[in-house]
Scaffold this motif. Structure first.
Motif, PDB file in Angstrom:
ATOM      1  N   GLU A  11       0.823  -1.206   0.000  1.00 40.78           N
ATOM      2  CA  GLU A  11       0.000   0.000   0.000  1.00 40.78           C
ATOM      3  C   GLU A  11       0.859   1.258   0.000  1.00 40.78           C
ATOM      4  OE1 GLU A  11      -3.307   2.240   2.881  1.00 40.78           O
ATOM      5  OE2 GLU A  11      -2.715   0.160   3.267  1.00 40.78           O
ATOM      6  N   ARG A  12       2.002   1.183   0.689  1.00 44.84           N
ATOM      7  CA  ARG A  12       2.826   2.384   0.841  1.00 44.84           C
ATOM      8  C   ARG A  12       4.265   1.979   1.136  1.00 44.84           C
ATOM      9  NH1 ARG A  12       0.458   4.561   5.367  1.00 44.84           N
ATOM     10  NH2 ARG A  12       1.808   3.186   6.563  1.00 44.84           N
ATOM     11  N   VAL A  13       5.201   2.668   0.493  1.00 39.88           N
ATOM     12  CA  VAL A  13       6.619   2.510   0.813  1.00 39.88           C
ATOM     13  C   VAL A  13       6.940   3.446   1.979  1.00 39.88           C
ATOM     14  CG1 VAL A  13       8.966   2.981   0.007  1.00 39.88           C
ATOM     15  CG2 VAL A  13       7.355   1.769  -1.467  1.00 39.88           C
ATOM     16  N   ASP A  14       7.525   2.880   3.037  1.00 40.12           N
ATOM     17  CA  ASP A  14       7.814   3.664   4.242  1.00 40.12           C
ATOM     18  C   ASP A  14       9.237   4.205   4.267  1.00 40.12           C
ATOM     19  OD1 ASP A  14       5.261   3.068   5.826  1.00 40.12           O
ATOM     20  OD2 ASP A  14       5.995   1.048   5.385  1.00 40.12           O
ATOM     21  N   GLY A  15      10.125   3.581   3.517  1.00 37.36           N
ATOM     22  CA  GLY A  15      11.507   4.030   3.550  1.00 37.36           C
ATOM     23  C   GLY A  15      12.195   3.831   2.221  1.00 37.36           C
ATOM     24  N   VAL A  16      13.084   4.757   1.879  1.00 33.40           N
ATOM     25  CA  VAL A  16      13.951   4.628   0.713  1.00 33.40           C
ATOM     26  C   VAL A  16      15.382   4.870   1.177  1.00 33.40           C
ATOM     27  CG1 VAL A  16      14.624   5.560  -1.528  1.00 33.40           C
ATOM     28  CG2 VAL A  16      12.188   5.365  -0.948  1.00 33.40           C
ATOM     29  N   ILE A  17      16.210   3.852   1.054  1.00 35.70           N
ATOM     30  CA  ILE A  17      17.633   3.982   1.352  1.00 35.70           C
ATOM     31  C   ILE A  17      18.343   4.011  -0.002  1.00 35.70           C
ATOM     32  CG2 ILE A  17      19.581   3.090   2.652  1.00 35.70           C
ATOM     33  CD1 ILE A  17      17.107   3.751   4.367  1.00 35.70           C
ATOM     34  N   HIS A  18      18.801   5.198  -0.383  1.00 34.71           N
ATOM     35  CA  HIS A  18      19.312   5.418  -1.734  1.00 34.71           C
ATOM     36  C   HIS A  18      20.832   5.279  -1.744  1.00 34.71           C
ATOM     37  CE1 HIS A  18      18.899   6.788  -5.849  1.00 34.71           C
ATOM     38  NE2 HIS A  18      19.863   7.677  -5.658  1.00 34.71           N
ATOM     39  N   LEU A  19      21.314   4.199  -2.359  1.00 37.08           N
ATOM     40  CA  LEU A  19      22.735   3.870  -2.320  1.00 37.08           C
ATOM     41  C   LEU A  19      23.368   3.874  -3.712  1.00 37.08           C
ATOM     42  CD1 LEU A  19      22.497   0.936   0.259  1.00 37.08           C
ATOM     43  CD2 LEU A  19      22.986   3.353   0.706  1.00 37.08           C
ATOM     44  N   VAL A  20      22.750   4.595  -4.630  1.00 38.76           N
ATOM     45  CA  VAL A  20      23.282   4.681  -5.986  1.00 38.76           C
ATOM     46  C   VAL A  20      24.390   5.733  -6.020  1.00 38.76           C
ATOM     47  CG1 VAL A  20      22.734   5.168  -8.398  1.00 38.76           C
ATOM     48  CG2 VAL A  20      21.051   4.032  -6.934  1.00 38.76           C
ATOM     49  N   GLY A  21      25.470   5.422  -6.705  1.00 40.21           N
ATOM     50  CA  GLY A  21      26.550   6.410  -6.781  1.00 40.21           C
ATOM     51  C   GLY A  21      27.758   5.836  -7.494  1.00 40.21           C
ATOM     52  N   GLY A  22      28.896   6.386  -7.192  1.00 42.08           N
ATOM     53  CA  GLY A  22      30.150   5.974  -7.837  1.00 42.08           C
ATOM     54  C   GLY A  22      31.157   7.095  -7.701  1.00 42.08           C
ATOM     55  N   TRP A  23      32.398   6.784  -7.950  1.00 38.28           N
ATOM     56  CA  TRP A  23      33.452   7.788  -7.806  1.00 38.28           C
ATOM     57  C   TRP A  23      34.265   7.867  -9.091  1.00 38.28           C
ATOM     58  CZ3 TRP A  23      38.738   8.371  -8.121  1.00 38.28           C
ATOM     59  CH2 TRP A  23      39.260   9.548  -7.545  1.00 38.28           C
ATOM     60  N   ARG A  24      34.551   9.101  -9.507  1.00 38.92           N
ATOM     61  CA  ARG A  24      35.468   9.340 -10.623  1.00 38.92           C
ATOM     62  C   ARG A  24      36.320  10.552 -10.273  1.00 38.92           C
ATOM     63  NH1 ARG A  24      32.688   8.270 -16.518  1.00 38.92           N
ATOM     64  NH2 ARG A  24      31.404   6.470 -15.941  1.00 38.92           N
ATOM     65  N   SER A  55       3.624   8.233   5.368  1.00 36.89           N
ATOM     66  CA  SER A  55       3.953   7.135   6.272  1.00 36.89           C
ATOM     67  C   SER A  55       4.154   7.639   7.693  1.00 36.89           C
ATOM     68  CB  SER A  55       5.236   6.444   5.808  1.00 36.89           C
ATOM     69  OG  SER A  55       5.702   5.535   6.796  1.00 36.89           O
ATOM     70  N   PRO A  56       3.692   6.897   8.689  1.00 35.89           N
ATOM     71  CA  PRO A  56       3.953   7.298  10.082  1.00 35.89           C
ATOM     72  C   PRO A  56       5.423   7.212  10.456  1.00 35.89           C
ATOM     73  CG  PRO A  56       2.882   5.145  10.006  1.00 35.89           C
ATOM     74  CD  PRO A  56       2.840   5.691   8.617  1.00 35.89           C
ATOM     75  N   GLN A  57       6.218   6.540   9.621  1.00 35.92           N
ATOM     76  CA  GLN A  57       7.666   6.453   9.874  1.00 35.92           C
ATOM     77  C   GLN A  57       8.435   6.607   8.567  1.00 35.92           C
ATOM     78  OE1 GLN A  57       7.157   2.694  12.431  1.00 35.92           O
ATOM     79  NE2 GLN A  57       9.055   3.584  13.203  1.00 35.92           N
ATOM     80  N   GLY A  58       8.067   7.570   7.748  1.00 33.01           N
ATOM     81  CA  GLY A  58       8.717   7.762   6.460  1.00 33.01           C
ATOM     82  C   GLY A  58      10.170   8.171   6.610  1.00 33.01           C
ATOM     83  N   ARG A  59      11.045   7.518   5.869  1.00 37.05           N
ATOM     84  CA  ARG A  59      12.473   7.832   5.935  1.00 37.05           C
ATOM     85  C   ARG A  59      13.097   7.808   4.533  1.00 37.05           C
ATOM     86  NH1 ARG A  59      10.652   8.641  10.226  1.00 37.05           N
ATOM     87  NH2 ARG A  59      11.428   8.026  12.285  1.00 37.05           N
ATOM     88  N   LEU A  60      13.887   8.834   4.230  1.00 33.64           N
ATOM     89  CA  LEU A  60      14.721   8.873   3.036  1.00 33.64           C
ATOM     90  C   LEU A  60      16.145   9.084   3.500  1.00 33.64           C
ATOM     91  CD1 LEU A  60      15.279   9.165  -0.067  1.00 33.64           C
ATOM     92  CD2 LEU A  60      14.933  11.632   0.263  1.00 33.64           C
TER      93      LEU A  60
END
Length: 242
Positions: A77-90, A128-133
């Protein structure tokens, strides 16, 4: 705590695997996202907690909207958290050598994917009652160097976007002048110098990786976000660097 629905982007990476595993061990329902079908399925299997693998080009806003539809189709029904780990180094030797190709790749990885994911899932996180980004940034933002100018600038932009999301949560909740409510959603930045994992240590046993943050520590910090009040978290830069 009730189980939450958490999306881990960049799920094929060592940090993605560690974070998905830790969230699954904490009892949450985890959806891990990567761009390659074979790799993300293998990564999900490696967690050992029934993590659901999903494939998406996060740089494509239409694909991210399709991803949200796919998650809904799985009964969420609902996403409560998004842990965004996309990246890279140059990097490059100096300012003159900072290439356009590197800049484009870093902006796409650090900023474009974050913008797409946070815009598409913003309403769900805000409701969300506990929404986290959460996103991962670098100590180089505070002390940018000529050899990593592209990288530091892209990370700074990602931090600015995340703080804007935090302000959006605040304005809708505790900072709402007409009908304030207790803060229940939060956007944060984890700050590291670099990340290290068990595989890197096995491949280079002579190295000590000074200043690096283990991916297991990052994973524990991600899980801990759901145990802390949003009012104590929203808009914070959380230093995990040694």
């Amino acid at each position: 705590m009730m189980p939450l629905n958490v999306l881990v982007t960049g799920g094929s990476s060592a940090s993605g695997i560690a974070t998905a595993r830790a969230l699954g061990a904490a009892g949450h329902r985890v959806f891990t996202v990567g761009s390659d079908d074979v790799r993300i399925k293998a990564a999900a299997d490696e967690t050992g907690y029934g993590v659901t693998p999903l494939v998406c080009d996060l740089a494509d806003p239409d694909a991210v909207r399709e991803l949200a539809g796919t998650v809904r189709g799985l009964g969420v029904e609902r996403v409560d958290g998004v842990i965004h780990l996309v990246g890279g180094w140059r990097g490059a030797p100096g300012i003159e050598e900072q290439s356009d190709d590197d800049w484009d790749a870093l902006v796409q990885g650090a900023v474009t994917t974050l913008r797409n994911v946070s815009r598409v899932f913003y309403r769900q996180l805000a409701d969300s009652p506990q929404g986290r980004l959460a996103v991962v940034s670098s100590t180089s933002v505070e002390a940018p160097a000529a050899d990593s100018a592209n990288y530091a600038a892209a990370k700074a932009a990602a931090e600015a976007w995340t703080m804007a999301v935090a302000d959006g949560f605040r304005r809708e909740q505790a900072g709402n002048k007409e009908s304030p409510t207790p803060q229940h959603s939060a956007a944060v930045v984890f700050v590291v110098s670099s990340l290290v994992d068990a595989g890197m240590r096995r491949r280079q046993p002579e190295r000590r990786f000074p200043g690096s943050t283990d991916v297991e520590e990052l994973a524990a910090a991600a899980v801990g976000l759901f145990d802390q009040p949003a009012a104590n978290l929203n808009g914070r830069r959380i230093l995990l660097a040694k």
